[in-house]
Design a protein around this motif. Sequence first.
Motif, short mmCIF file in Angstrom:
data_model
loop_
_atom_site.label_atom_id
_atom_site.label_comp_id
_atom_site.label_asym_id
_atom_site.label_seq_id
_atom_site.Cartn_x
_atom_site.Cartn_y
_atom_site.Cartn_z
N ASP A 1 89.81 -26.20 57.41
CA ASP A 1 88.39 -26.29 57.74
C ASP A 1 87.76 -24.90 57.90
N TYR A 2 88.55 -23.94 58.37
CA TYR A 2 87.98 -22.63 58.70
C TYR A 2 88.60 -21.49 57.90
N LEU A 3 89.71 -21.71 57.28
CA LEU A 3 90.44 -20.64 56.59
C LEU A 3 90.63 -20.96 55.12
N PRO A 4 90.64 -19.94 54.25
CA PRO A 4 90.26 -18.55 54.53
C PRO A 4 88.75 -18.42 54.60
N MET A 5 88.29 -17.31 55.07
CA MET A 5 86.86 -17.01 55.08
C MET A 5 86.39 -16.86 53.64
N LYS A 6 85.33 -17.57 53.29
CA LYS A 6 84.76 -17.45 51.96
C LYS A 6 83.31 -17.02 52.10
N GLY A 7 82.96 -15.94 51.42
CA GLY A 7 81.62 -15.40 51.57
C GLY A 7 81.59 -14.38 52.71
N TYR A 8 80.39 -14.04 53.15
CA TYR A 8 80.26 -12.97 54.12
C TYR A 8 79.18 -13.29 55.15
N LYS A 9 79.43 -12.87 56.38
CA LYS A 9 78.42 -12.91 57.43
C LYS A 9 77.59 -11.62 57.34
N THR A 10 76.30 -11.73 57.60
CA THR A 10 75.43 -10.55 57.49
C THR A 10 74.56 -10.38 58.72
N PHE A 11 74.00 -9.18 58.87
CA PHE A 11 73.03 -8.88 59.91
C PHE A 11 71.70 -8.61 59.22
N GLU A 12 70.79 -9.56 59.33
CA GLU A 12 69.54 -9.48 58.57
C GLU A 12 68.30 -9.34 59.45
N LEU B 1 75.62 0.02 64.42
CA LEU B 1 74.92 0.03 63.13
C LEU B 1 75.88 0.33 61.98
N THR B 2 76.89 1.15 62.23
CA THR B 2 77.88 1.42 61.18
C THR B 2 78.66 0.15 60.85
N MET B 3 79.08 -0.58 61.87
CA MET B 3 79.81 -1.83 61.63
C MET B 3 78.92 -2.85 60.91
N ARG B 4 77.66 -2.89 61.25
CA ARG B 4 76.74 -3.82 60.58
C ARG B 4 76.48 -3.40 59.14
N LEU B 5 76.41 -2.11 58.91
CA LEU B 5 76.27 -1.62 57.53
C LEU B 5 77.49 -2.04 56.71
N ILE B 6 78.68 -1.87 57.28
CA ILE B 6 79.90 -2.28 56.60
C ILE B 6 79.85 -3.77 56.25
N ALA B 7 79.51 -4.59 57.23
CA ALA B 7 79.45 -6.04 57.00
C ALA B 7 78.50 -6.38 55.86
N ASN B 8 77.34 -5.75 55.86
CA ASN B 8 76.34 -6.05 54.83
C ASN B 8 76.72 -5.50 53.46
N CYS B 9 77.49 -4.41 53.44
CA CYS B 9 77.90 -3.84 52.16
C CYS B 9 78.70 -4.85 51.33
N TYR B 10 79.54 -5.62 51.96
CA TYR B 10 80.34 -6.60 51.22
C TYR B 10 79.45 -7.66 50.58
N LYS B 11 78.36 -7.98 51.24
CA LYS B 11 77.46 -9.02 50.76
C LYS B 11 76.47 -8.49 49.73
N GLY B 12 76.08 -7.21 49.85
CA GLY B 12 74.96 -6.69 49.08
C GLY B 12 75.05 -6.85 47.59
N GLY B 13 76.08 -6.31 46.97
CA GLY B 13 76.21 -6.37 45.52
C GLY B 13 77.49 -5.68 45.10
N GLY C 1 78.07 -2.88 43.65
CA GLY C 1 78.13 -1.46 43.94
C GLY C 1 78.52 -1.18 45.37
N SER C 2 77.86 -1.82 46.31
CA SER C 2 78.16 -1.59 47.72
C SER C 2 79.50 -2.19 48.11
N ALA C 3 79.81 -3.36 47.56
CA ALA C 3 81.11 -4.00 47.87
C ALA C 3 82.25 -3.16 47.33
N GLY C 4 82.07 -2.63 46.13
CA GLY C 4 83.09 -1.76 45.56
C GLY C 4 83.31 -0.51 46.39
#
Length: 851
Positions: free
Chosen positions: A566-577, A703-715, A717-720
């Motif tokens: 039900d919960y594993l594995p994590m699919k997709g990403y949580k973001t700070f918007e 803010l650095t941790m939130r930037l990291i989290a959003n990088c995975y979701k962004g696209g 380029g940022s995920a890479g």
Amino acid sequence: MANDNDLTDEYVLSTQLLSDGEPARCATIHSGKKNLELLSGSQGGIISKFILPDSNDSQKQGSDGISSAGGLEIQPGGANTRHPHQITAILSSSSLNNLPTESSIYVTGCKDGKIRIMDGNTNELKEVLEGHSNAVTSLSWILPQNESAKPWLVSGSWDGTAKIWDIFQNNNSSTCIGTLAGHENTVSVAGLPAESESIRKVVTVSAGIAEGNSIRGHTVRIWTLSDNTNGNNEVTSKIVAQVSNDHSGPMRDVCYDAETHCIYTCSNDGTVKIRSAEDGKCIETLVYPGYDQPMLLSVCVVGNGVTKAVVVGTEDGNVAIFSIGQQNQGDAQVIGHPGCVWNVIPLDSSGDFVSSCHDGNIRIFTRRASLAASPEVLKAFNDAVTEAKAVRSTGPSAEEIAKLPKWEMNPLTQGRSEGQVQVFQKDGKAIAAQWSASSGTWIEVGEVTGTNENAGTLNGKQYDHVLPIEVDVPGGGVQKLQIGYNNGENPFVAAQQFIDEHMLDQNYLAQIADYIRQRAGQSGPTIGMGGAGSTAATNGGGGGGMGAPNYASEPAVPMDITPTYDYLPMKGYKTFETGIDKKGLSKVVQKIHEFNDSVTSNQLSTGESGEALDSLVNTLSVTNRYHSSTISLAELAPLHTMICQWDATHAFPAIDLARIAVLHPDAAKSERRAYWEEILGGALDMCMGLGDAAATEVAVPMLTMRLIANCYKGGPGSAGAAGILVDKILDCAEKCAASSNKNVRLSVATAILNTSSYLHASSTTTFPPSVAMRVVDVVGTIAGCGKYETEAMVRSLVALGTVLLLPGGCGSEVKNLAKERSIGSMVQRVAGGHGEMAGAVSKEIMSILSS
């Protein structure tokens, strides 16, 4: 070579070859240095080599029916050719006419998803091809029209793709030159004649997907493969014909015959369809003889002219031969085997064929009387078949009867429903009784004289059928499960209970139900040793001798299902918007202007602080236009200056603005990876530069941790960029993990969660287990500090569970290391105080660790 006068009407056993003792899964004919060889792959991952006797020699076999001619060599290439999982396909280059002897190879497909190329002369491992994400179960050659050109290899996999490989390059480095995607689960493949010098063809067939209470979508596709004129090695593929759903079950195999210029497909529905090689449409259907059609696992075409025949191997332990070279074909000839027949292949052009059986034997069958096995060998083979079949029809043993409830105690045994069948012990015999709800009593039906071999007890409950299912565990390995089923039950209900119990993917409901129907049949209730617990009503009255239908004696075709949770594995990403609006963005820009006036160096120019920032903010604030709006590098340039050149006390608003900008698809596109690598690297350096203060500071760590989290979701380029910097990200996360601020703690947990999701999703990128173990380390720090709120702790636990499910060998190693560190105890301890969801995630982690 024997002449046609030597031919008999039916096939008989010619040679029987015992391999390594493990179930024989596949075989191929290979031209060795001096002799013709038969190579087989086993369920134990072992290649066996047999030197075949001269076709004109009489067969010399022992009284046990096992051939001694030619000898057996197990693992002819040495210990390093042992496969880590079952070998599910094997293909020799001997059929390629224009290949020089020194280039001789054979190729294997393995359940570990890898293709191995072996030297055909030395049998040594030459190369391992990676690219498939699941078992490779089908291999074929794609031939060019021009004989001077090199053939291609095509592989089919459980991952829903077929891949084209150029393996005859001069530099001995094979390359995947094309992927044929979009199939419905398992793919089988066969090469077709080339259309021209620049266009080759291949046919693929798929197993289908669940739609409601049935499996649909199984499709035949004919592809053209064109040489790419753009200078790269990729081929251009195009579907030129496709036919769907003309079988009533999943397609299990496909082959092509040049003489008839037809495609042949076999299916779980017990039929073979002969198809046009031009459009894939069915020309004729061959139906397995009898009332109950078994699953057909393998198909090949043998002989030529009037001797041409279609041969199939079945799940219930038979080979069927359909003569298609004569007008009056009649019923197919059926040759019983002691176990499931996984694979059938032609031996040569004579019409002889080879079967690979679950009992570990490779057998050659012939119509040539001079090559028939001796009477002793034939008797030994027939006795083995008879013994295997007898298991399904013999009565219960004295020991089995002794374990049954006594008839005298039946008043104490309450039936569950009208017509339930229960087996009791009475006067040393097994008798069947049926529950009458109206009278509240058991009514004796008769003595049990036969038993269903599938019957058994599971978790203390007796079933008419206890069927094996193999589950592919993420990270490698197989978990062997069993499903219980009683005649008369709804297969879909039994399948759903099994899915719920083992937390499997709901999409497999129809596949498991279809498997149950194939194994248990649709006949009436079975009165036998497995009758206890049956809910079926009995047709007919009393009397003895009530035998059971004959069911397959061998383990069913493994279902190979990946368990889901039900919960594993994590699919997709949580973001700070938060803050993506005019008001929120204006506050950030206002702070940037304030700090720009106070920094002593690297100030933003008027254009950067004014026009560029204003344009960026205007674009970011209109979120409903993200799909069409663009962001230029000039607009992003001020962020780079501030994050990479300002100090931490002034740069944190820029990190916040970058956290929002990275969510814009155009800003985070693949071409911008280098930009985001520098942005993310600058933020990480700033955070790590805080030293021990990273645990007490708020703005930069959060803010650095939130930037990291959003990088995975962004696209991409940022995920890479985040993927490249993953080690640095984990270092920084661990430094901030014990923060005294709850917002930082949630940001750390989210960054770790998204990192684990990225690792799990990045099947094309190989991360060492050490990276995944760093995630485990960070979660350990989080758990050890005792500060985390419920939501942050749940995200941390999901991150841990996700890396335990990493695909391939990495996941297995991480799981083993986690066990060594007693991670399970830590998980149970920290989950206890964080509510139901944490407890549920903890339960799933413990299930993974115990598999």
